[in-house]
Scaffold this motif. Structure first.
Motif, PDB file in Angstrom:
ATOM      1  N   ASP A 496     -17.724  -3.507  35.581  1.00  0.00           N
ATOM      2  CA  ASP A 496     -16.880  -3.296  34.399  1.00  0.00           C
ATOM      3  C   ASP A 496     -17.749  -3.090  33.170  1.00  0.00           C
ATOM      4  O   ASP A 496     -17.457  -3.609  32.081  1.00  0.00           O
ATOM      5  CB  ASP A 496     -15.939  -4.486  34.198  1.00  0.00           C
ATOM      6  CG  ASP A 496     -14.688  -4.101  33.396  1.00  0.00           C
ATOM      7  OD1 ASP A 496     -14.457  -2.890  33.226  1.00  0.00           O
ATOM      8  OD2 ASP A 496     -13.973  -5.009  32.947  1.00  0.00           O
ATOM      9  N   SER A 499     -16.503  -0.772  29.806  1.00  0.00           N
ATOM     10  CA  SER A 499     -15.222  -1.127  29.190  1.00  0.00           C
ATOM     11  C   SER A 499     -15.186  -0.820  27.702  1.00  0.00           C
ATOM     12  O   SER A 499     -14.117  -0.619  27.128  1.00  0.00           O
ATOM     13  CB  SER A 499     -14.918  -2.613  29.413  1.00  0.00           C
ATOM     14  OG  SER A 499     -15.971  -3.411  28.884  1.00  0.00           O
ATOM     15  N   TYR A 503     -13.152   7.251  27.037  1.00  0.00           N
ATOM     16  CA  TYR A 503     -12.960   7.913  28.333  1.00  0.00           C
ATOM     17  C   TYR A 503     -13.928   9.079  28.524  1.00  0.00           C
ATOM     18  O   TYR A 503     -14.447   9.295  29.631  1.00  0.00           O
ATOM     19  CB  TYR A 503     -11.518   8.399  28.465  1.00  0.00           C
ATOM     20  CG  TYR A 503     -10.539   7.303  28.787  1.00  0.00           C
ATOM     21  CD1 TYR A 503     -10.366   6.857  30.089  1.00  0.00           C
ATOM     22  CD2 TYR A 503      -9.800   6.691  27.777  1.00  0.00           C
ATOM     23  CE1 TYR A 503      -9.475   5.834  30.390  1.00  0.00           C
ATOM     24  CE2 TYR A 503      -8.914   5.660  28.061  1.00  0.00           C
ATOM     25  CZ  TYR A 503      -8.753   5.237  29.378  1.00  0.00           C
ATOM     26  OH  TYR A 503      -7.876   4.218  29.663  1.00  0.00           O
ATOM     27  N   ASP A 506     -17.373   7.717  29.238  1.00  0.00           N
ATOM     28  CA  ASP A 506     -17.313   7.121  30.576  1.00  0.00           C
ATOM     29  C   ASP A 506     -17.424   8.199  31.644  1.00  0.00           C
ATOM     30  O   ASP A 506     -18.161   8.055  32.630  1.00  0.00           O
ATOM     31  CB  ASP A 506     -16.003   6.340  30.717  1.00  0.00           C
ATOM     32  CG  ASP A 506     -15.909   5.597  32.045  1.00  0.00           C
ATOM     33  OD1 ASP A 506     -16.942   5.416  32.696  1.00  0.00           O
ATOM     34  OD2 ASP A 506     -14.785   5.195  32.402  1.00  0.00           O
ATOM     35  N   SER A 526     -13.940  -1.797  37.766  1.00  0.00           N
ATOM     36  CA  SER A 526     -13.275  -1.395  36.531  1.00  0.00           C
ATOM     37  C   SER A 526     -11.806  -1.781  36.551  1.00  0.00           C
ATOM     38  O   SER A 526     -11.192  -1.933  37.613  1.00  0.00           O
ATOM     39  CB  SER A 526     -13.404   0.122  36.328  1.00  0.00           C
ATOM     40  OG  SER A 526     -12.787   0.523  35.120  1.00  0.00           O
ATOM     41  N   GLN A 527     -11.263  -1.939  35.347  1.00  0.00           N
ATOM     42  CA  GLN A 527      -9.823  -2.141  35.186  1.00  0.00           C
ATOM     43  C   GLN A 527      -9.124  -0.804  35.012  1.00  0.00           C
ATOM     44  O   GLN A 527      -7.898  -0.730  35.092  1.00  0.00           O
ATOM     45  CB  GLN A 527      -9.551  -3.018  33.946  1.00  0.00           C
ATOM     46  CG  GLN A 527     -10.186  -4.389  33.982  1.00  0.00           C
ATOM     47  CD  GLN A 527      -9.391  -5.375  34.827  1.00  0.00           C
ATOM     48  OE1 GLN A 527      -8.398  -5.010  35.439  1.00  0.00           O
ATOM     49  NE2 GLN A 527      -9.848  -6.616  34.887  1.00  0.00           N
ATOM     50  N   ARG A 528      -9.922   0.249  34.759  1.00  0.00           N
ATOM     51  CA  ARG A 528      -9.358   1.576  34.520  1.00  0.00           C
ATOM     52  C   ARG A 528      -9.210   2.338  35.826  1.00  0.00           C
ATOM     53  O   ARG A 528     -10.189   2.550  36.551  1.00  0.00           O
ATOM     54  CB  ARG A 528     -10.254   2.379  33.589  1.00  0.00           C
ATOM     55  CG  ARG A 528     -10.427   1.815  32.195  1.00  0.00           C
ATOM     56  CD  ARG A 528     -11.421   2.694  31.447  1.00  0.00           C
ATOM     57  NE  ARG A 528     -11.662   2.228  30.097  1.00  0.00           N
ATOM     58  CZ  ARG A 528     -12.576   2.777  29.285  1.00  0.00           C
ATOM     59  NH1 ARG A 528     -13.314   3.796  29.716  1.00  0.00           N
ATOM     60  NH2 ARG A 528     -12.734   2.314  28.064  1.00  0.00           N
ATOM     61  N   ALA A 530      -8.643   5.472  35.951  1.00  0.00           N
ATOM     62  CA  ALA A 530      -9.320   6.756  35.744  1.00  0.00           C
ATOM     63  C   ALA A 530     -10.794   6.670  36.100  1.00  0.00           C
ATOM     64  O   ALA A 530     -11.398   7.668  36.523  1.00  0.00           O
ATOM     65  CB  ALA A 530      -9.160   7.195  34.283  1.00  0.00           C
ATOM     66  N   THR A 531     -11.399   5.499  35.946  1.00  0.00           N
ATOM     67  CA  THR A 531     -12.824   5.339  36.225  1.00  0.00           C
ATOM     68  C   THR A 531     -13.124   5.398  37.711  1.00  0.00           C
ATOM     69  O   THR A 531     -14.156   5.934  38.129  1.00  0.00           O
ATOM     70  CB  THR A 531     -13.321   3.996  35.647  1.00  0.00           C
ATOM     71  OG1 THR A 531     -13.127   3.997  34.229  1.00  0.00           O
ATOM     72  CG2 THR A 531     -14.795   3.780  35.934  1.00  0.00           C
ATOM     73  N   TYR A 566      -1.993   1.745  38.879  1.00  0.00           N
ATOM     74  CA  TYR A 566      -2.166   3.137  38.452  1.00  0.00           C
ATOM     75  C   TYR A 566      -1.038   3.584  37.531  1.00  0.00           C
ATOM     76  O   TYR A 566      -1.269   4.139  36.457  1.00  0.00           O
ATOM     77  CB  TYR A 566      -2.254   4.050  39.684  1.00  0.00           C
ATOM     78  CG  TYR A 566      -2.476   5.503  39.324  1.00  0.00           C
ATOM     79  CD1 TYR A 566      -3.724   5.943  38.891  1.00  0.00           C
ATOM     80  CD2 TYR A 566      -1.438   6.428  39.396  1.00  0.00           C
ATOM     81  CE1 TYR A 566      -3.937   7.262  38.542  1.00  0.00           C
ATOM     82  CE2 TYR A 566      -1.634   7.755  39.057  1.00  0.00           C
ATOM     83  CZ  TYR A 566      -2.885   8.169  38.626  1.00  0.00           C
ATOM     84  OH  TYR A 566      -3.104   9.470  38.275  1.00  0.00           O
ATOM     85  N   GLN A 569      -0.936   2.558  33.935  1.00  0.00           N
ATOM     86  CA  GLN A 569      -1.846   3.249  33.029  1.00  0.00           C
ATOM     87  C   GLN A 569      -1.499   4.724  32.866  1.00  0.00           C
ATOM     88  O   GLN A 569      -1.808   5.337  31.844  1.00  0.00           O
ATOM     89  CB  GLN A 569      -3.291   3.118  33.542  1.00  0.00           C
ATOM     90  CG  GLN A 569      -3.763   1.674  33.617  1.00  0.00           C
ATOM     91  CD  GLN A 569      -5.145   1.533  34.227  1.00  0.00           C
ATOM     92  OE1 GLN A 569      -5.937   2.483  34.239  1.00  0.00           O
ATOM     93  NE2 GLN A 569      -5.452   0.354  34.753  1.00  0.00           N
TER      94      GLN A 569
END
Length: 583
Positions: A496, A499, A503, A506, A526-528, A530-531, A566, A569
């Motif tokens: 992570d 963070s 975007y 990243d 990651s919490q994303r 998209a990552t 998913y 987000q």
């Protein structure tokens, strides 16, 4: 505390010579009352001025010799005490470095800081005082009693009664004080912990308007510390007045008994003065001994606390095998039914984890807070040992690798970006000691940090404050990523660590890492969504268990936990528009 005395072996000479010179000084001090008695009994009655001058010069000579002996003893005692504490501090630091994360988590940072600083300083002061006074004071006390017996046996009987009574008081108070000083140090640990937490989290405290609450908590801890200190201080404070009263009463009795002896012609006036001088010497030395015992009691309590850290054995043993020949396999990292429980925890943090990461794969790890993402990646460099199952690297259990060989293959960017005081160049060299400037610039480019480093006046030589406090969160993260990639690891773990990046940055970062080396195996925590959505394999963790594994599309079709993350987000109406963002 006794076990720590082995560190004095390197200073055996100083530990012997220091007390010996103090005993020499004490011997000369015991002779002075006899010289004074001669002046009173011989020089003054006979009006023998040359004799009086000779005796006075003798007293000056005894004083000078005693001073030289005292200074020499101070030098040897200080050298032994400082060297003793330095060796302990070095070995304690090395021992702490050998402890696993489990032991460090259990002990606590504030406790270890107290052991390394105030506890060792207390032990150093205790050793210094013991070497200077522990033999000197008893020697003068008993020496004065012996000298009193050589003058007059009846008068010396007062000494024989007084000294044992004083010893009972002094050692009784010491025995009561030792456990109380342990409580004082424990309360001090709590104050240190609150102080450290507030200094490290000052912004958070102010953001939530908790200053008043934290001040109240600190005041409470301070009051608890003060309460114990005042209580033990009251007990320790009894030493001086009690010993003064006892010795002064003994002097009154001594004057009475001696006066009777003078009347019958058994004692001279000079000998009475000598006896009173010896009693005064005993008073002074017992006060010194009482203060020594207080300091020594503190030193024992602190020494036992230091020894308790030494007695904690690392729960994670390094293999004694030499460097393992690492086979070349496509399966780089394998988890075989891995379960893991933190020390002292009742529930498992990870349970039944099973997957394989192949050479060149990007493994995405996603899940809710506390699902075990960081715990999983911390098992790869063996920061913790699994409680069940096994973790393999190239088909070999991580327990079979020496720590240096294992971790040399892994580049880790922790969840919290940690930088050290120095320059940017110094921090990058943590990854590779002999890194060239070209390698540093390449690592900064990959980490998307080149632009802001070049914008600084001194570039790579720009100063980094402790924990990187003069850098933004995103800048700190990018520098820690550069530090990890500069070593060109075979396995790169990003916990992570993006963070604080936008975007676009990243995405550029992940593209640069993939282009750096197609054979590198990357773990993206990651919490994303998209990552990690373009990862070759995505692990979905839910409460320590593997809720799903597969590609982004496979998990959307089969894993409810992943779908929930998913679509939280990416709204469903937009989720059908796939991005062309590269991994």
């Amino acid at each position: 505390m006794i076990k720590l005395l082995r560190y004095l072996k390197s200073y055996r000479k100083e530990s012997i010579l220091g007390p010996l010179f103090k005993l020499l000084e004490a011997s000369f001090e015991l002779l002075i009352p006899l010289v004074v008695a001669q002046i009173i009994d011989v020089g003054i009655p006979n009006e023998d001025v040359p004799y009086i001058i000779k005796m006075c010069l003798l007293m000056v000579l005894l004083g000078i010799i005693g001073l030289v002996c005292s200074l020499t003893a101070q030098y040897f005692a200080a050298k032994a005490a400082v060297g003793f504490s330095t060796v302990i501090r070095r070995d304690l630091f090395a021992h702490i470095q050998s402890l696993s994360y489990s032991e460090l988590d259990q002990i606590g940072t504030s406790t270890l800081m107290t052991r390394m600083t105030s506890d060792i300083n207390q032990v150093q002061n205790g050793v210094n005082l013991v070497l200077r006074l522990f033999l000197r004071s008893p020697f003068i006390v008993f020496g004065a009693m012996v000298m009193a017996f050589t003058i007059d046996i009846k008068s010396a009987g007062v000494f024989a009664v007084t000294i044992p009574a004083l010893s009972v008081v002094v050692f009784g108070i010491m025995l009561v004080s030792i456990p109380l000083y342990r409580k004082v140090q424990a309360r001090l640990d709590r104050v240190m912990q609150i102080t450290r937490e507030n200094l490290a989290g000052a912004r958070v405290v102010r953001a939530f308007n908790k200053e008043a609450d934290e001040i109240a908590a600190y005041d409470q801890a301070g009051e608890e510390l003060k309460g114990v200190q005042v209580f033990v201080g009251k007990i320790s404070a009894l030493l001086n007045p009690v010993t003064y009263v006892m010795v002064n009463l003994a002097i009154v009795v001594l004057i009475w008994v001696s006066g009777v002896q003078v009347d019958v012609g058994n004692l001279s006036q000079g000998e009475v003065v000598a006896l009173i001088s010896y009693m005064s010497q005993i008073l002074v030395e017992l006060i010194k001994l009482a203060n020594l015992i207080i300091s020594f009691t503190k030193a024992i309590a602190c020494g036992n606390r230091i020894q308790s850290i030494f007695e904690i054995q690392p729960g994670m043993k390094e293999t004694e095998k030499p460097v393992v020949k690492m086979p070349v396999t496509d399966s780089v990292v394998e988890f075989h039914n891995v379960s893991f429980t933190y020390q002292g925890a009742k529930e498992e943090s990870l349970s039944g984890i099973h997957f394989t990461a192949k050479r060149g794969d990007t493994i995405g790890i996603i899940g809710g807070t506390g699902s075990g993402k960081s715990s999983l990646v911390n098992l790869i460099p063996r920061f913790y040992d699994v409680t069940a199952g096994e973790v393999l690297i190239h088909g070999v259990n991580v327990k079979e690798y020496p720590f240096e060989q294992l971790r040399d293959k892994i580049g880790l960017v922790p969840q919290k970006a940690v930088l050290f005081q120095g320059s940017i160049r110094d921090n990058l060299r943590w990854g590779k000691k002999d890194a060239t400037e070209e390698e540093m610039n390449r690592a900064l480019e990959i980490a998307q940090a080149k632009d802001f480093v070049d914008a600084k006046e001194n570039g790579l030589d720009s100063e980094v404050l402790q924990n990187g406090k003069n850098l933004s969160g995103g800048q700190r993260q990018r520098l820690t990523i550069a530090r990890a990639v500069i070593k060109k690891p075979e396995i790169l773990i990003l916990d992570d660590s993006a963070s604080a990046l936008d975007y676009a940055t990243d995405a550029r970062l992940r593209k640069a890492i993939r282009e750096m080396d197609p054979d590198i195996t990357v773990f993206l925590v990651s919490q994303r969504a998209a990552t990690i959505q373009y990862a070759d394999q995505i692990l979905v963790l839910d409460d320590g268990e593997l809720a799903g594994i597969g590609t982004h599309q496979q998990l959307l079709d089969t894993c409810e936990v992943y779908r929930e993350i998913y679509y939280s987000q990416f709204p469903r109406k937009e989720s059908g528009h796939e991005s062309n963002e590269p991994v």
